[in-house]
Scaffold this motif. Structure first.
Motif, PDB file in Angstrom:
ATOM      1  N   THR A  72       0.843  -1.196   0.000  1.00 48.24           N
ATOM      2  CA  THR A  72       0.000   0.000   0.000  1.00 48.24           C
ATOM      3  C   THR A  72       0.877   1.245   0.000  1.00 48.24           C
ATOM      4  N   VAL A  83      -5.397   3.606   3.915  1.00 47.59           N
ATOM      5  CA  VAL A  83      -5.268   3.106   5.291  1.00 47.59           C
ATOM      6  C   VAL A  83      -6.261   1.977   5.526  1.00 47.59           C
ATOM      7  N   GLU A  84      -7.485   2.162   5.066  1.00 51.35           N
ATOM      8  CA  GLU A  84      -8.511   1.130   5.223  1.00 51.35           C
ATOM      9  C   GLU A  84      -8.140  -0.133   4.450  1.00 51.35           C
ATOM     10  N   SER A  86      -5.110  -1.185   3.863  1.00 54.76           N
ATOM     11  CA  SER A  86      -4.067  -1.845   4.655  1.00 54.76           C
ATOM     12  C   SER A  86      -4.677  -2.650   5.795  1.00 54.76           C
ATOM     13  N   LYS A  87      -5.620  -2.026   6.502  1.00 57.86           N
ATOM     14  CA  LYS A  87      -6.274  -2.710   7.619  1.00 57.86           C
ATOM     15  C   LYS A  87      -6.986  -3.973   7.142  1.00 57.86           C
ATOM     16  N   LYS A  88      -7.666  -3.865   6.012  1.00 56.75           N
ATOM     17  CA  LYS A  88      -8.414  -5.015   5.513  1.00 56.75           C
ATOM     18  C   LYS A  88      -7.474  -6.136   5.109  1.00 56.75           C
ATOM     19  N   MET A  90      -4.475  -6.762   6.250  1.00 59.30           N
ATOM     20  CA  MET A  90      -3.918  -7.367   7.460  1.00 59.30           C
ATOM     21  C   MET A  90      -4.934  -8.289   8.124  1.00 59.30           C
ATOM     22  N   ALA A  91      -6.185  -7.871   8.171  1.00 55.24           N
ATOM     23  CA  ALA A  91      -7.221  -8.688   8.788  1.00 55.24           C
ATOM     24  C   ALA A  91      -7.417 -10.006   8.054  1.00 55.24           C
ATOM     25  N   PRO A 106      -0.882   7.228   9.869  1.00 55.78           N
ATOM     26  CA  PRO A 106      -1.815   6.108  10.005  1.00 55.78           C
ATOM     27  C   PRO A 106      -1.435   4.903   9.141  1.00 55.78           C
ATOM     28  N   GLN A 109       1.301   2.847  10.623  1.00 56.98           N
ATOM     29  CA  GLN A 109       0.882   2.140  11.840  1.00 56.98           C
ATOM     30  C   GLN A 109      -0.041   0.963  11.537  1.00 56.98           C
ATOM     31  N   ASN A 110      -0.358   0.778  10.276  1.00 51.95           N
ATOM     32  CA  ASN A 110      -1.254  -0.311   9.889  1.00 51.95           C
ATOM     33  C   ASN A 110      -0.622  -1.147   8.786  1.00 51.95           C
TER      34      ASN A 110
END
Length: 322
Positions: A72, A83-84, A86-88, A90-91, A106, A109-110
């Motif tokens: 990302t 950022v979202e 990246s979070k998805k 990782m999840a 942000p 950090q993700n």
């Protein structure tokens, strides 16, 4: 963390990687394209995909998971969609590598790993983001499949920043001529091919439409003859980016047509800036985007000066909720 160490770390975790996703928005997505192009060109089994971040968030490919690397990218590291994404990723268990300019952002950090790049120091620094993305792609390919031209690519990486600085050192006079000639244009079309396709796209949507409020469109010049060439006539403004590499024939064909009907054409040619004399012919294709982007930046700066419209000026971005 050093790029090679990041990929080594992922591989040492006994992770079987079969897909790479490059995710970003706007210019950052465009700067991911050369790395994606490189993998499409050279990977035999690894799958590569390029996604706009919000597309990735709302229509996530089913193959994203523990066998994926998701890269990302965001300059400031605070693009909400990225950022979202990246979070998805990782999840879903993917290994996420964030590329950004801002520590503590942000995005940084993700992610599992973060690659920081420069920006302000000089023109070469502005191309670190694109270059480091390409370096990641090279390391991934070499680690998981092997890559015969690995050493030649490393030699190219060692030379590209100096080549950029040399190129921009003498381009201002031609950029000023361009600015005077195009300052009153209602629309400017931009096109290229191969690894530089998204450089045309980025210059069109970001430098012209976003930063200068000039109507623009961009397209692959291999597609030029399948629709867009119908708008060509005398003095219609075009910028053509010419690669020094395998797709140059496509660029040349488009240029011949533009000249045939006397379009108002500015050519940015990587050959004029010594790409082929500095970097081995077997890998030089992949360095066209960095060199041409740097030259284009000078052109945009001169256009902004002549039009008295700073590149930082916005109507909506950062000013409204959207």
């Amino acid at each position: 963390m050093e790029i090679k160490k990041i990929i080594t770390s992922i591989k040492d975790q006994n992770t079987k990687i079969n897909s790479i996703f490059f995710v970003g928005c706007g210019a950052s997505m465009a700067e991911l394209y050369p790395a994606h192009y490189f993998l499409l060109d050279n990977a035999r089994t690894l799958r590569s995909a390029l996604y706009s971040a919000n597309d990735f968030v709302h229509a996530t490919p089913v193959s994203v998971g523990e066998n994926s690397i998701v890269i990302t990218c965001s300059l400031g590291g605070n693009t909400p969609e990225t950022v979202e994404a990246s979070k998805k990723a990782m999840a879903l268990g993917a290994k996420v590598i964030a590329i950004t300019h801002v520590e503590g952002s942000p995005l940084s950090q993700n992610a599992d790993f973060v690659v920081f790049h420069g920006f302000e120091a000089n023109y070469a620094a502005k191309l670190e983001k694109m270059t480091k993305n390409l370096q990641l792609a090279v390391e991934i390919l070499n680690a998981y499949e092997g890559y015969n031209n690995y050493d030649k690519m490393q030699d190219g990486f060692s030379k590209i920043y100096d080549l950029i600085e040399e190129a921009v050192s003498f381009v201002t006079p031609s950029a000023r001529i361009f600015a005077e000639d195009y300052k009153d244009s209602d629309v400017i079309y931009v096109m290229s091919s191969g690894p530089t396709e998204k450089v045309a796209y980025s210059f069109s949507i970001c430098l012209l439409m976003e930063m200068q409020w000039i109507n623009s469109g961009s397209f692959h010049d291999g597609e030029f003859f399948h629709g867009p060439f119908e708008i060509v006539e005398k003095d219609v403004p075009f910028i053509l980016l010419m690669n020094d590499g395998r797709t140059r024939a496509l660029d040349s064909r488009a240029l011949d047509f533009l000249n045939r009907f006397e379009a108002k054409t500015t050519v940015i040619d990587a050959k004029d800036y010594g790409l082929g004399s500095a970097i081995d012919s077997s890998v030089k294709d992949y360095f066209n985007p960095m060199l041409i982007t740097a030259v284009l930046r000078v052109y945009a700066e001169q256009l902004s000066i002549v039009r008295n419209h700073p590149l930082s000026k916005r109507r909506y971005m950062w000013k409204l909720e959207y």
